[in-house]
Write a protein that holds these residues in place. Sequence first.
Motif, PDB file in Angstrom:
ATOM      1  N   UNK A 180       0.793  -1.228   0.000  1.00  0.00           N
ATOM      2  CA  UNK A 180       0.000   0.000   0.000  1.00  0.00           C
ATOM      3  C   UNK A 180       0.828   1.282   0.000  1.00  0.00           C
ATOM      4  N   UNK A 181       1.962   1.276   0.648  1.00  0.00           N
ATOM      5  CA  UNK A 181       2.774   2.483   0.723  1.00  0.00           C
ATOM      6  C   UNK A 181       3.403   2.848  -0.625  1.00  0.00           C
ATOM      7  N   UNK A 182       3.554   1.850  -1.491  1.00  0.00           N
ATOM      8  CA  UNK A 182       4.285   2.076  -2.736  1.00  0.00           C
ATOM      9  C   UNK A 182       3.428   2.013  -4.002  1.00  0.00           C
ATOM     10  N   UNK A 183       2.234   1.429  -3.907  1.00  0.00           N
ATOM     11  CA  UNK A 183       1.397   1.190  -5.084  1.00  0.00           C
ATOM     12  C   UNK A 183      -0.056   1.570  -4.822  1.00  0.00           C
ATOM     13  N   UNK A 184      -0.775   1.824  -5.906  1.00  0.00           N
ATOM     14  CA  UNK A 184      -2.231   1.891  -5.852  1.00  0.00           C
ATOM     15  C   UNK A 184      -2.708   0.455  -5.983  1.00  0.00           C
ATOM     16  N   UNK A 185      -3.236  -0.115  -4.907  1.00  0.00           N
ATOM     17  CA  UNK A 185      -3.565  -1.532  -4.844  1.00  0.00           C
ATOM     18  C   UNK A 185      -5.032  -1.776  -5.205  1.00  0.00           C
ATOM     19  N   UNK A 186      -5.235  -2.675  -6.154  1.00  0.00           N
ATOM     20  CA  UNK A 186      -6.570  -3.189  -6.454  1.00  0.00           C
ATOM     21  C   UNK A 186      -6.566  -4.669  -6.137  1.00  0.00           C
ATOM     22  N   UNK A 187      -7.516  -5.091  -5.325  1.00  0.00           N
ATOM     23  CA  UNK A 187      -7.624  -6.491  -4.949  1.00  0.00           C
ATOM     24  C   UNK A 187      -8.453  -7.212  -6.007  1.00  0.00           C
ATOM     25  N   UNK A 188      -7.925  -8.320  -6.514  1.00  0.00           N
ATOM     26  CA  UNK A 188      -8.545  -9.039  -7.623  1.00  0.00           C
ATOM     27  C   UNK A 188      -8.890 -10.458  -7.179  1.00  0.00           C
ATOM     28  N   UNK A 189     -10.170 -10.764  -7.192  1.00  0.00           N
ATOM     29  CA  UNK A 189     -10.621 -12.119  -6.853  1.00  0.00           C
ATOM     30  C   UNK A 189     -10.964 -12.856  -8.143  1.00  0.00           C
ATOM     31  N   UNK A 190     -10.256 -13.941  -8.380  1.00  0.00           N
ATOM     32  CA  UNK A 190     -10.461 -14.735  -9.588  1.00  0.00           C
ATOM     33  C   UNK A 190     -11.312 -15.955  -9.256  1.00  0.00           C
ATOM     34  N   UNK A 191     -12.250 -16.261 -10.122  1.00  0.00           N
ATOM     35  CA  UNK A 191     -13.159 -17.376  -9.849  1.00  0.00           C
ATOM     36  C   UNK A 191     -13.645 -18.003 -11.149  1.00  0.00           C
ATOM     37  N   UNK A 192     -14.363 -19.113 -11.004  1.00  0.00           N
ATOM     38  CA  UNK A 192     -14.882 -19.858 -12.154  1.00  0.00           C
ATOM     39  C   UNK A 192     -16.404 -19.783 -12.254  1.00  0.00           C
ATOM     40  N   UNK A 193     -17.011 -18.874 -11.501  1.00  0.00           N
ATOM     41  CA  UNK A 193     -18.463 -18.698 -11.498  1.00  0.00           C
ATOM     42  C   UNK A 193     -19.188 -20.007 -11.146  1.00  0.00           C
ATOM     43  N   UNK A 194     -18.700 -20.652 -10.085  1.00  0.00           N
ATOM     44  CA  UNK A 194     -19.311 -21.893  -9.623  1.00  0.00           C
ATOM     45  C   UNK A 194     -20.106 -21.654  -8.347  1.00  0.00           C
ATOM     46  N   UNK A 195     -19.532 -20.896  -7.390  1.00  0.00           N
ATOM     47  CA  UNK A 195     -20.150 -20.769  -6.071  1.00  0.00           C
ATOM     48  C   UNK A 195     -20.530 -19.350  -5.664  1.00  0.00           C
ATOM     49  N   UNK A 196     -19.929 -18.355  -6.244  1.00  0.00           N
ATOM     50  CA  UNK A 196     -20.147 -16.985  -5.764  1.00  0.00           C
ATOM     51  C   UNK A 196     -19.274 -16.642  -4.561  1.00  0.00           C
ATOM     52  N   UNK A 197     -18.311 -17.501  -4.244  1.00  0.00           N
ATOM     53  CA  UNK A 197     -17.447 -17.278  -3.074  1.00  0.00           C
ATOM     54  C   UNK A 197     -16.644 -15.985  -3.191  1.00  0.00           C
ATOM     55  N   UNK A 198     -16.419 -15.505  -4.407  1.00  0.00           N
ATOM     56  CA  UNK A 198     -15.655 -14.276  -4.593  1.00  0.00           C
ATOM     57  C   UNK A 198     -16.295 -13.096  -3.847  1.00  0.00           C
TER      58      UNK A 198
END
Length: 196
Positions: free
Chosen positions: A21-39
């Motif tokens: 966070x101190x060095x970058x603009x952070x975007x959190x990316x959740x990758x999924x297979x559209x099976x459960x909605x756990x993302x």
Amino acid sequence: MEVGLLFSGGKDSSLTALLLDEFFDVTLVSAHFEVTGAWKHARKTATALGYDFEEVLLDREIARTAVEQMVEDGFPRNGIQQVHRHTLETVAAMEFDAIADGTRRDDRVPSVSRAQAQSLEDRHGIDYLAPLTGIGRNAVDKMVEKTLEIESGPSEEIPKGDYEVDLRALMAELYDDETVSQVFPAHTQTRVVARR
């Protein structure tokens, strides 16, 4: 500089976000297979931590191949490794200057070799960052204790927003619940609920 961090909502990826966070603009990316909605659990944690969030749909055929590999092997390691590589490639092709993950020094899987990291960087014109690869589990736990509020329990009871949840569900769909319990060892899962 913008970094896309592979994010599950767990302690490792959350701690990685804080470190970057101190060095970058952070975007959190959740990758999924559209099976459960756990993302959606990862999105909830991202909101609690105050970061931008994106969800990325992965190729479901990769999930099927990974599940078949895991069942054939009798353990998840090689299948998880396939999916992690696919996820890194997918996020590297997005509009980020860098990509990152929360792999630790002690992780057996997933892992990214030096050659794989350099290949990602060269082919996509990005930087690959893995700040926890030099830090062991004990030190990570101490850092998390100071910075993050977590809940933990059996993996079936603490849903996170990672692709492992989708892989388990797909395995149950293609095979059965017994196969899932044979392939995936029982373990304690953590999910971040807030910053301290």
